[in-house]
Design a protein around this motif. Sequence first.
Motif, PDB file in Angstrom:
ATOM      1  N   ARG A 165      -5.600  13.346  -0.740  1.00 29.85           N
ATOM      2  CA  ARG A 165      -4.826  12.138  -0.433  1.00 29.85           C
ATOM      3  C   ARG A 165      -5.273  10.982  -1.317  1.00 29.85           C
ATOM      4  O   ARG A 165      -6.466  10.802  -1.574  1.00 29.85           O
ATOM      5  N   ASP A 187      -6.673   2.138  -6.666  1.00 27.93           N
ATOM      6  CA  ASP A 187      -6.451   3.362  -5.890  1.00 27.93           C
ATOM      7  C   ASP A 187      -7.752   3.901  -5.335  1.00 27.93           C
ATOM      8  O   ASP A 187      -8.845   3.545  -5.781  1.00 27.93           O
ATOM      9  N   TYR A 229      -9.118  10.663  -1.559  1.00 28.55           N
ATOM     10  CA  TYR A 229      -9.793  11.236  -0.404  1.00 28.55           C
ATOM     11  C   TYR A 229      -9.821  12.750  -0.546  1.00 28.55           C
ATOM     12  O   TYR A 229      -8.784  13.401  -0.582  1.00 28.55           O
ATOM     13  N   ALA A 263       1.839   8.403  -4.610  1.00 33.56           N
ATOM     14  CA  ALA A 263       1.410   7.166  -3.971  1.00 33.56           C
ATOM     15  C   ALA A 263       2.041   5.943  -4.638  1.00 33.56           C
ATOM     16  O   ALA A 263       2.478   5.000  -3.960  1.00 33.56           O
ATOM     17  N   ASP A 318       5.654   5.741  -3.707  1.00 34.60           N
ATOM     18  CA  ASP A 318       5.771   5.257  -2.328  1.00 34.60           C
ATOM     19  C   ASP A 318       5.615   3.743  -2.277  1.00 34.60           C
ATOM     20  O   ASP A 318       6.345   3.052  -1.548  1.00 34.60           O
ATOM     21  N   ASN A 347      -3.077   0.353  -3.817  1.00 31.64           N
ATOM     22  CA  ASN A 347      -2.630  -1.003  -3.533  1.00 31.64           C
ATOM     23  C   ASN A 347      -2.001  -1.561  -4.800  1.00 31.64           C
ATOM     24  O   ASN A 347      -2.670  -1.653  -5.840  1.00 31.64           O
ATOM     25  N   GLU A 378       0.984   5.609  -0.243  1.00 32.93           N
ATOM     26  CA  GLU A 378       0.176   6.792   0.043  1.00 32.93           C
ATOM     27  C   GLU A 378       0.834   8.042  -0.534  1.00 32.93           C
ATOM     28  O   GLU A 378       2.060   8.178  -0.493  1.00 32.93           O
ATOM     29  N   ARG A 418      -1.512  10.810  -6.914  1.00 31.81           N
ATOM     30  CA  ARG A 418      -1.444   9.425  -7.387  1.00 31.81           C
ATOM     31  C   ARG A 418      -0.005   9.030  -7.729  1.00 31.81           C
ATOM     32  O   ARG A 418       0.441   7.922  -7.410  1.00 31.81           O
ATOM     33  N   GLN A 422      -4.535   6.707  -1.919  1.00 32.77           N
ATOM     34  CA  GLN A 422      -3.953   5.459  -1.427  1.00 32.77           C
ATOM     35  C   GLN A 422      -4.050   4.415  -2.539  1.00 32.77           C
ATOM     36  O   GLN A 422      -5.116   4.245  -3.135  1.00 32.77           O
ATOM     37  N   GLU A 427       0.113  12.506  -1.068  1.00 32.33           N
ATOM     38  CA  GLU A 427      -0.696  13.673  -0.739  1.00 32.33           C
ATOM     39  C   GLU A 427      -0.158  14.901  -1.459  1.00 32.33           C
ATOM     40  O   GLU A 427       1.055  15.113  -1.520  1.00 32.33           O
ATOM     41  N   THR A 464       0.845  -1.197   0.000  1.00 29.28           N
ATOM     42  CA  THR A 464       0.000   0.000   0.000  1.00 29.28           C
ATOM     43  C   THR A 464       0.877   1.242   0.000  1.00 29.28           C
ATOM     44  O   THR A 464       1.740   1.409   0.864  1.00 29.28           O
TER      45      THR A 464
END
Length: 237
Positions: free
Chosen positions: A226, A194, A197, A167, A170, A230, A36, A164, A228, A38, A34
Amino acid sequence: MNRKYMALALAAALTLPAAAARADNEPSPRIVVTGEGEASVAPDLALLSLSVMREAKTAREALDANNEAMAAVIAAMKAAGVAERDLQTAGIQIQPRYNYTNKPDGSQDAELVAYQVINTLSVRVRDIAKTGEVLDKAVSLGVNQGGGITFTNEKPEGVITEARKLAVADAIAKAKVLAEAAGVKVGKVLEITDQSYAPPPMPMQAKSFDRAAGAAPVEAGENAYRVQVNVTFELKN
């Protein structure tokens, strides 16, 4: 070759392709990580919810008083530069108000005291710098109940795209660390999902505005978007 050896050879010939087929069908080693990300941007749109409440002995009188006050509020919004397309009636409520008194037998008497009319107006302010001025005018002209403000962005796609990318980067970094610790290498990406938020609304109550201090002080700040993701990676020895 006797029959015994022929049977063994045939059995081996049949077993090898079946074993190879089973090996091909087995999923390759993989890891799910996962990530993340921002990204922030200044808002370019303020969403206001302004309510006018008026009370009178009859529903007709309360509605007339409310209509007069709300008409003044709408006129002030337009004078402040708010376009007609950015003004929308969110709801009108007409309800009686009762005064309840307890009786000796435990029951209650309900006396109709007045009627209340609540008219709620949704306003989009595209010039963020005028938000405090618009709120101040609305309260001075009749907005006297509830009220709320939300700072947002009309087109947040660009900043969400940046989030994105961060994320996914990351997730790749995490996968490499985990794979290295396990003594393997990260292979190709097998799947990505994805979820974005949006920033939460920032409430502000109309009763907190101070006319003596002039226009309500409003700080728009920044909106943080934000994301997230996977990511499923293939693992290689």
